[in-house]
Design a protein around this motif. Structure first.
Motif, PDB file in Angstrom:
ATOM      1  N   TYR A   1       0.128  -8.827  11.340  1.00 51.42           N
ATOM      2  CA  TYR A   1      -0.652  -8.341  11.950  1.00 51.42           C
ATOM      3  C   TYR A   1      -0.361  -9.596  13.339  1.00 51.42           C
ATOM      4  O   TYR A   1      -0.522 -11.075  13.392  1.00 51.42           O
ATOM      5  N   ALA A   2      -1.261  -8.997  14.698  1.00 54.03           N
ATOM      6  CA  ALA A   2      -1.099  -9.752  15.531  1.00 54.03           C
ATOM      7  C   ALA A   2      -2.451 -10.366  15.767  1.00 54.03           C
ATOM      8  O   ALA A   2      -3.458 -10.297  14.991  1.00 54.03           O
ATOM      9  N   PRO A   3      -3.225 -12.167  16.259  1.00 59.19           N
ATOM     10  CA  PRO A   3      -4.452 -12.750  16.274  1.00 59.19           C
ATOM     11  C   PRO A   3      -4.989 -12.033  16.423  1.00 59.19           C
ATOM     12  O   PRO A   3      -5.307 -10.573  17.518  1.00 59.19           O
ATOM     13  N   GLY A   4      -6.222 -11.904  15.341  1.00 56.43           N
ATOM     14  CA  GLY A   4      -6.911 -11.232  16.196  1.00 56.43           C
ATOM     15  C   GLY A   4      -7.223  -9.591  14.817  1.00 56.43           C
ATOM     16  O   GLY A   4      -8.255  -9.060  15.108  1.00 56.43           O
ATOM     17  N   GLU A   5      -6.199  -9.359  14.498  1.00 57.30           N
ATOM     18  CA  GLU A   5      -6.054  -8.391  14.157  1.00 57.30           C
ATOM     19  C   GLU A   5      -6.114  -7.838  12.468  1.00 57.30           C
ATOM     20  O   GLU A   5      -6.827  -6.767  12.460  1.00 57.30           O
ATOM     21  N   PRO A   6      -6.399  -9.018  11.228  1.00 60.99           N
ATOM     22  CA  PRO A   6      -6.339  -8.586  10.580  1.00 60.99           C
ATOM     23  C   PRO A   6      -7.880  -8.707   9.839  1.00 60.99           C
ATOM     24  O   PRO A   6      -8.564  -8.656  10.518  1.00 60.99           O
ATOM     25  N   LYS A   7      -8.112  -7.803   9.365  1.00 59.51           N
ATOM     26  CA  LYS A   7      -8.888  -6.621   8.258  1.00 59.51           C
ATOM     27  C   LYS A   7      -9.248  -6.518   6.887  1.00 59.51           C
ATOM     28  O   LYS A   7      -8.418  -7.119   6.864  1.00 59.51           O
ATOM     29  N   GLY A   8     -10.813  -6.269   6.793  1.00 59.12           N
ATOM     30  CA  GLY A   8     -10.615  -6.676   5.581  1.00 59.12           C
ATOM     31  C   GLY A   8     -11.936  -4.723   5.431  1.00 59.12           C
ATOM     32  O   GLY A   8     -12.121  -4.080   5.508  1.00 59.12           O
TER      33      GLY A   8
ATOM     34  N   PHE B   1      -7.971  -1.259   7.295  1.00 60.06           N
ATOM     35  CA  PHE B   1      -5.996  -2.070   7.202  1.00 60.06           C
ATOM     36  C   PHE B   1      -5.014  -0.922   6.516  1.00 60.06           C
ATOM     37  O   PHE B   1      -5.706   0.032   6.161  1.00 60.06           O
ATOM     38  N   PRO B   2      -3.730  -0.737   7.162  1.00 64.26           N
ATOM     39  CA  PRO B   2      -2.908   0.066   6.605  1.00 64.26           C
ATOM     40  C   PRO B   2      -2.636   0.535   5.523  1.00 64.26           C
ATOM     41  O   PRO B   2      -1.888  -0.421   4.839  1.00 64.26           O
ATOM     42  N   VAL B   3      -2.600   1.351   4.193  1.00 62.61           N
ATOM     43  CA  VAL B   3      -2.567   1.738   3.289  1.00 62.61           C
ATOM     44  C   VAL B   3      -1.076   3.101   2.891  1.00 62.61           C
ATOM     45  O   VAL B   3      -1.287   4.269   3.582  1.00 62.61           O
ATOM     46  N   ARG B   4      -0.978   3.278   2.111  1.00 60.48           N
ATOM     47  CA  ARG B   4       0.130   3.978   1.531  1.00 60.48           C
ATOM     48  C   ARG B   4      -0.603   4.493  -0.244  1.00 60.48           C
ATOM     49  O   ARG B   4      -1.003   3.865  -0.668  1.00 60.48           O
ATOM     50  N   ARG B   5      -1.440   5.892  -0.037  1.00 57.56           N
ATOM     51  CA  ARG B   5      -1.839   5.741  -1.649  1.00 57.56           C
ATOM     52  C   ARG B   5      -0.719   7.002  -2.770  1.00 57.56           C
ATOM     53  O   ARG B   5       0.183   8.127  -2.340  1.00 57.56           O
TER      54      ARG B   5
ATOM     55  N   GLY C   1      -3.284 -14.440  13.050  1.00 60.15           N
ATOM     56  CA  GLY C   1      -2.367 -13.306  12.806  1.00 60.15           C
ATOM     57  C   GLY C   1      -1.526 -13.658  12.006  1.00 60.15           C
ATOM     58  O   GLY C   1      -1.635 -14.646  11.026  1.00 60.15           O
ATOM     59  N   GLY C   2      -0.174 -12.445  11.064  1.00 59.01           N
ATOM     60  CA  GLY C   2       0.025 -12.670  10.392  1.00 59.01           C
ATOM     61  C   GLY C   2       0.659 -11.670   9.382  1.00 59.01           C
ATOM     62  O   GLY C   2       0.021 -10.544   9.547  1.00 59.01           O
ATOM     63  N   LEU C   3       1.413 -12.211   8.403  1.00 58.93           N
ATOM     64  CA  LEU C   3       2.268 -11.213   7.741  1.00 58.93           C
ATOM     65  C   LEU C   3       0.942 -10.304   6.334  1.00 58.93           C
ATOM     66  O   LEU C   3       0.731 -11.743   5.909  1.00 58.93           O
ATOM     67  N   PHE C   4       0.331  -9.581   5.893  1.00 57.04           N
ATOM     68  CA  PHE C   4      -0.288  -9.040   4.756  1.00 57.04           C
ATOM     69  C   PHE C   4       0.599  -7.939   4.751  1.00 57.04           C
ATOM     70  O   PHE C   4       1.007  -6.748   4.562  1.00 57.04           O
ATOM     71  N   HIS C   5       0.563  -8.483   3.358  1.00 60.39           N
ATOM     72  CA  HIS C   5       1.161  -7.020   2.001  1.00 60.39           C
ATOM     73  C   HIS C   5       0.825  -7.063   0.236  1.00 60.39           C
ATOM     74  O   HIS C   5       0.566  -8.399   0.354  1.00 60.39           O
ATOM     75  N   GLY C   6       0.233  -5.618  -0.312  1.00 63.65           N
ATOM     76  CA  GLY C   6      -0.476  -6.206  -1.456  1.00 63.65           C
ATOM     77  C   GLY C   6      -0.855  -4.844  -1.650  1.00 63.65           C
ATOM     78  O   GLY C   6      -0.354  -3.878  -0.927  1.00 63.65           O
ATOM     79  N   VAL C   7      -0.864  -4.971  -2.797  1.00 59.00           N
ATOM     80  CA  VAL C   7      -1.180  -3.754  -3.997  1.00 59.00           C
ATOM     81  C   VAL C   7      -1.957  -4.248  -4.651  1.00 59.00           C
ATOM     82  O   VAL C   7      -3.038  -4.563  -5.223  1.00 59.00           O
ATOM     83  N   GLN C   8      -3.155  -3.282  -4.532  1.00 55.57           N
ATOM     84  CA  GLN C   8      -4.268  -2.197  -5.877  1.00 55.57           C
ATOM     85  C   GLN C   8      -4.478  -1.166  -6.399  1.00 55.57           C
ATOM     86  O   GLN C   8      -3.839   0.502  -5.558  1.00 55.57           O
ATOM     87  N   LEU C   9      -4.718  -1.270  -7.921  1.00 58.28           N
ATOM     88  CA  LEU C   9      -4.741  -0.900  -8.924  1.00 58.28           C
ATOM     89  C   LEU C   9      -5.707  -0.448  -9.205  1.00 58.28           C
ATOM     90  O   LEU C   9      -6.418  -1.501  -9.609  1.00 58.28           O
ATOM     91  N   TRP C  10      -6.560   0.348  -9.489  1.00 62.23           N
ATOM     92  CA  TRP C  10      -7.679   1.202  -9.956  1.00 62.23           C
ATOM     93  C   TRP C  10      -7.337   1.509 -11.546  1.00 62.23           C
ATOM     94  O   TRP C  10      -6.223   2.611 -11.753  1.00 62.23           O
ATOM     95  N   VAL C  11      -7.740   0.972 -12.696  1.00 62.89           N
ATOM     96  CA  VAL C  11      -7.527   1.309 -13.760  1.00 62.89           C
ATOM     97  C   VAL C  11      -8.919   1.575 -14.312  1.00 62.89           C
ATOM     98  O   VAL C  11      -9.975   1.021 -14.575  1.00 62.89           O
ATOM     99  N   ASN C  12      -8.933   2.757 -15.027  1.00 63.51           N
ATOM    100  CA  ASN C  12     -10.180   3.370 -15.624  1.00 63.51           C
ATOM    101  C   ASN C  12     -10.452   2.164 -17.290  1.00 63.51           C
ATOM    102  O   ASN C  12      -9.472   1.048 -18.051  1.00 63.51           O
ATOM    103  N   LEU C  13     -11.409   2.516 -17.413  1.00 62.89           N
ATOM    104  CA  LEU C  13     -12.410   1.794 -18.540  1.00 62.89           C
ATOM    105  C   LEU C  13     -12.542   2.778 -19.390  1.00 62.89           C
ATOM    106  O   LEU C  13     -13.546   4.422 -19.207  1.00 62.89           O
ATOM    107  N   PRO C  14     -12.201   3.036 -20.668  1.00 63.28           N
ATOM    108  CA  PRO C  14     -12.616   4.195 -21.890  1.00 63.28           C
ATOM    109  C   PRO C  14     -14.680   3.463 -21.412  1.00 63.28           C
ATOM    110  O   PRO C  14     -15.553   2.634 -21.397  1.00 63.28           O
TER     111      PRO C  14
END
Length: 317
Positions: free
Chosen positions: A70-77, A42-46, A137-150
């Motif tokens: 996404y078209a039918p059959g295209e969604p990915k994880g 799945f496409p991402v922007r860094r 298929g369908g629209l997909f949009h989100g954000v994933q943030l990595w947070v460091n731990l002490p």
């Protein structure tokens, strides 16, 4: 964009206007996110590429996932994979994502929901679209943030927070031209539901064309503004233009300013930004793939533990 919205912003609590002596945060750097692919494709922007880790601290990285139809059959994880030493925060704006981990955490998140996974001492997890979404298929949009731990918390037991869209704190700007969603941390005395190990704030703001947002911000925190869609400017006095896929690194101050352009493109009628900041941990970082530790030896130990099955087994494995 079906992340939680409010029809009448005038009913929401309004942010304080900057007071006499309050200092605006200046723009120190603007970067443009490169595009790539994650997981099964799945496409991402860094979002934070090109920004020094010392300016990101306590964050490691952030990906904008999609926006893609996404078209039918295209969604990915993603397939099952390990993590140790940090937290993943997945915020879904459009679409549906299922999550499972080897410690029994997980669930389904959609339209404005957040999954906050503390990997801590280590786990395996998987993120996938549900089967019905893969089929139609369908629209997909989100954000994933990595947070460091002490360092003191890196080997804590894994945990999972399921934050629903209706739980976030909702605020508006002084002129009621911007909707501010506080997912974690506190803004102007209004706290979001996310529980964090080190002080940090995570906000999603939507600005109407021409609107200006003066956002009070913790003085001890750094501040980064990332544009999900639309265009505008960041900064109060010497402002810089900012458009979709760009991040502004801000300097010290009491508040930050974002202004939406009066004319937006038809597919993005408003300006949407993620604003994130935290109190720097200021500890050494050894980062290799899915492990964020303090030393190279700790990273090698994480790989060994993973290879020996000490992170648990995939559900059904």
């Amino acid at each position: 964009m079906p992340a939680i919205t409010v029809d009448d912003l005038t009913v929401l609590p309004r942010l304080s206007v900057p007071g006499l002596g309050d200092q605006p945060r200046p723009v120190r750097q603007v970067t443009t996110a490169p595009q790539g692919y994650e997981g099964e494709g799945f496409p991402v922007r860094r979002a934070f590429a090109g920004i020094d880790l010392r300016d990101l601290d306590p964050f490691i990285m952030m990906d904008q996932m999609g926006e893609v139809e996404y078209a039918p059959g295209e969604p990915k994880g993603t397939p099952w994979h390990p993590h140790r030493g940090f937290e993943t925060v997945t915020y879904i704006i459009d679409g549906v994502f299922d999550h499972q981990d080897s410690h029994g955490g997980g669930g389904t998140i959609t339209n404005g929901d957040t999954q906050w996974m503390t990997a801590g001492s280590g786990l395996l997890h998987i993120e996938t679209p549900p089967e019905w979404l893969v089929q139609q298929g369908g629209l997909f949009h989100g954000v994933q943030l990595w947070v460091n731990l002490p360092k003191a918390d890196k080997l804590n037991a894994p945990r999972y927070q399921d934050i629903r869209s209706g739980e976030v704190a909702l605020l508006t700007s002084d002129d009621a031209g911007a909707l501010v969603r506080v997912i974690a941390g506190s803004v102007d005395g209004h706290a979001g539901p996310g529980s964090t190990y080190s002080p940090m704030t995570l906000v999603h703001a939507t600005l109407e064309p021409g609107a200006r947002l003066d956002l009070p911000w913790q003085v001890e925190h750094n501040a980064l503004v990332y544009v999900l869609n639309g265009s505008g400017r960041v900064g109060a006095t010497e402002s810089s233009p900012l458009h979709a896929g760009q991040t502004a690194v801000l300097g010290a101050g009491d508040y930050l300013t974002v202004t939406a352009d009066r004319r937006q493109e038809s597919r993005s009628p408003r300006l949407d930004v993620i604003v994130v900041g935290g109190q720097p941990i200021r500890e050494p970082i050894a980062w290799a793939g899915p492990f964020v530790m303090n030393t190279k030896a700790e990273v090698l130990s994480a790989y060994e533990d993973y290879q020996k099955g000490r992170f648990g087994l995939p559900i059904g494995g």
